[in-house]
Design a protein around this motif. Structure first.
Motif, PDB file in Angstrom:
ATOM      1  N   VAL A  82      31.458  72.008  33.244  1.00  0.00           N
ATOM      2  CA  VAL A  82      31.430  71.702  34.269  1.00  0.00           C
ATOM      3  C   VAL A  82      32.603  72.084  35.312  1.00  0.00           C
ATOM      4  CG1 VAL A  82      30.637  70.059  36.257  1.00  0.00           C
ATOM      5  CG2 VAL A  82      29.321  70.347  34.472  1.00  0.00           C
ATOM      6  N   LEU A 125      28.720  70.209  42.163  1.00  0.00           N
ATOM      7  CA  LEU A 125      28.270  69.989  40.710  1.00  0.00           C
ATOM      8  C   LEU A 125      28.894  69.077  39.971  1.00  0.00           C
ATOM      9  CD1 LEU A 125      27.705  73.868  39.828  1.00  0.00           C
ATOM     10  CD2 LEU A 125      25.849  72.137  40.245  1.00  0.00           C
ATOM     11  N   LEU A 144      26.189  71.696  33.369  1.00  0.00           N
ATOM     12  CA  LEU A 144      25.337  70.389  34.037  1.00  0.00           C
ATOM     13  C   LEU A 144      24.008  70.259  33.227  1.00  0.00           C
ATOM     14  CD1 LEU A 144      25.522  68.323  36.266  1.00  0.00           C
ATOM     15  CD2 LEU A 144      24.417  69.819  37.841  1.00  0.00           C
TER      16      LEU A 144
END
Length: 280
Positions: free
Chosen positions: A266, A237, A129
């Protein structure tokens, strides 16, 4: 399978909320403060109407509102004011990083120590991220904006944790929005920000409040009892990545190699944290 699908739908609702926010604010159709107020107002009206229509009561005076509505207000106010001075990508990174730390800390303090797989998976996902969202060029972090976004992250983590004990997801979410409405309005008024809203900005904020926030948060409360705090933290996330991919598909934004690589990290980290090893 049902829990997985509902969780995925919730993350998509959160991502859609981010896209609506960007459409309204980046185009100048609404300012952050006005968008937040219309968002909470329409969310409260829609959810309250649904609860009353179903014959239920709004538990606005229950002690759960102290944490639920209070945390929601902290999140809304901190989120709205922080983006006045923070880069969008850096703000999202601070927000979700603080959510991770807060929810993992709560997990550890309550004796539910995260597994090594969850910690490694969360680390990979958070690194991915950061790879996607980190601003290019010189990074200037406004201290006030960073503190406001940190408070928003703590508020959202507390709001998520409170949802694990909410007996009725829809009624609880509706009551949180109703109680949070005057608190948010007073806090934003004290901040001294002026509200500007065009017709299109109002429509986008209302859609965000009634659907992607109101319904999305109610859905989030319905799936939280089936998720551990660590898993609930990690899966979130995916929201910025889904929002960026949505921007590529819906807004014509460019899909770079960095985006694809970060998205893989991610999703891979989330898969590592959430997945289970096969039994021998």
């Amino acid at each position: 399978m049902r829990l997985f699908l509902l969780t995925a739908l919730t993350m998509c609702a959160f991502a859609a909320n981010s896209i609506l926010n960007r459409l309204a604010i980046d185009s100048g159709a609404a300012d952050p403060s006005g968008f937040a107020m219309v968002r909470v107002l329409t969310g409260a009206l829609t959810l309250a109407a649904l609860v009353l229509w179903s014959g239920k009561k709004l538990p606005v005076l229950h002690r759960r509102r102290v944490i639920g509505a209070g945390a929601l207000s902290v999140y809304m106010v901190g989120f709205s004011l922080a983006y006045v001075t923070l880069d969008a990508g850096l703000g999202a990174l601070i927000l979700f990083g603080v959510v991770q730390i807060s929810m993992f800390s709560f997990t550890a303090l309550t004796g539910l120590v995260p597994t090594s797989r969850q910690l490694i998976g969360a680390g990979i996902a958070l690194f991915g991220l950061a790879y996607v969202l980190w601003p290019t060029g010189a990074v200037q972090v406004d201290t006030k904006g960073a503190l406001l976004m940190t408070s928003a992250g703590i508020g959202w983590a507390a709001y998520s944790l409170a949802g694990r004990s909410e007996p009725d997801a829809l009624s609880g979410t509706a009551a949180n929005f109703v109680v949070a409405l005057p608190v948010t309005a007073i806090a934003l008024k004290i901040s001294g920000m002026y509200w500007q809203m065009t017709g299109m900005g109002f429509v986008l904020a209302a859609l965000s409040g009634a659907v992607t926030s109101g319904m999305g948060y109610a859905l989030w409360y319905s799936v939280l009892p089936g998720l551990s705090p660590a898993i609930a933290a990690v899966v979130q996330l995916s929201v910025p990545v889904i929002a960026i991919i949505g921007g590529v598909l819906l807004l014509g934004e460019v899909a770079s190699f960095e985006l694809l690589l970060g998205a893989v990290m991610v999703l891979g980290g989330i898969g590592l944290a959430v997945g289970r090893l096969p039994r021998r």
